[in-house]
Design an enzyme around this catalytic site. Structure first.
Site, PDB file in Angstrom:
ATOM      1  N   ARG A 111      -1.645  -6.211  -8.250  1.00  0.00           N
ATOM      2  CA  ARG A 111      -0.746  -7.007  -8.142  1.00  0.00           C
ATOM      3  C   ARG A 111      -0.344  -7.946  -8.587  1.00  0.00           C
ATOM      4  NH1 ARG A 111      -2.312  -7.940  -2.074  1.00  0.00           N
ATOM      5  NH2 ARG A 111      -4.526  -8.599  -3.260  1.00  0.00           N
ATOM      6  N   LYS A 169     -16.191  -7.396   9.626  1.00  0.00           N
ATOM      7  CA  LYS A 169     -16.652  -7.642  11.221  1.00  0.00           C
ATOM      8  C   LYS A 169     -15.979  -7.425  11.272  1.00  0.00           C
ATOM      9  CE  LYS A 169     -21.727  -9.560   9.472  1.00  0.00           C
ATOM     10  NZ  LYS A 169     -20.955 -10.028   8.087  1.00  0.00           N
ATOM     11  N   SER A 196      -2.865  -7.689   2.934  1.00  0.00           N
ATOM     12  CA  SER A 196      -2.836  -7.016   4.402  1.00  0.00           C
ATOM     13  C   SER A 196      -3.735  -9.043   4.895  1.00  0.00           C
ATOM     14  CB  SER A 196      -4.658  -6.719   4.934  1.00  0.00           C
ATOM     15  OG  SER A 196      -4.005  -5.033   4.117  1.00  0.00           O
ATOM     16  N   HIS A 224       0.752  -1.156  -0.321  1.00  0.00           N
ATOM     17  CA  HIS A 224      -0.309  -0.214   0.009  1.00  0.00           C
ATOM     18  C   HIS A 224       1.016   1.651   0.391  1.00  0.00           C
ATOM     19  CE1 HIS A 224      -2.999  -2.634   2.487  1.00  0.00           C
ATOM     20  NE2 HIS A 224      -3.223  -3.118   0.808  1.00  0.00           N
TER      21      HIS A 224
END
Ligand code: PNS
Length: 162
Positions: A91, A42, A129, A18
């Protein structure tokens, strides 16, 4: 005309992939807003406040990088900020289908907004991530793949759990 770009995402957590895209965007556009989606997952590992704080600290020396949050439709946020470009990182080929769908849906929703794809440096092309969280949780080394601040915060979270 000045170009204001929005780089949206979950950033849970911010990775060096990022960071690489944001730095490229900051060189290409007059200003870039890192827009963190509220409630993307969530149960995120990092709270929204933590993600905002981390991104602001990492880009503290970049005056044309702003960190903000958004909810609802991305194109509505982009229009509200009077931006004209959405930046997304690509990517590998595996990213393409989802990104292609999103770019065309966003164009259908607002044809004035262009999506621009940027490729991160090769050494970050496999980082996500999700993988960072998984590898770190299982005791793997993520050094060099995330900003040092993120690494420190991951360690803090681990020590609280232990
Ligand atoms: O980092 P991510 O999770 O890949 O980012 C995905 C994101 C935030 C760009 C996407 O989920 C999004 O734009 N969400 C906002 C809601 C929206 O506009 N959905 C329609 C997209 S075509």
């Amino acid at each position: 005309m000045s170009t204001l770009a929005v780089y949206p995402g979950s950033f849970d957590p911010l990775t060096n992939g990022h960071v690489d895209i944001i730095e490229r965007g900051a060189r290409l556009f007059d200003r870039i807003i890192v827009a963190i989606l509220v409630n993307a997952e969530k149960s995120p590992l990092f709270t929204m406040a933590e993600r905002v704080e981390i991104a602001r600290k990492v880009f503290t020396d970049h005056p044309n990088v702003e960190v903000d949050t958004f909810e609802g439709l991305l194109v509505d946020y982009v229009a509200k900020r009077r931006a004209n470009v959405i930046v997304r990182g690509l990517r590998a080929v595996s990213d393409f289908e989802y990104e292609f769908q999103m770019a065309l849906m966003n164009r259908r929703l607002n044809s004035k907004i262009e999506t621009v794809f940027m490729m991160p440096a090769e050494q970050y092309s496999y980082i996500s991530s999700r993988l960072i969280k998984e590898v770190f949780a299982l005791g793997g080394r993520v050094h060099g793949l995330v900003p040092e601040l993120v690494e420190a915060r991951l360690r803090e979270k681990q020590s609280v759990r232990m």
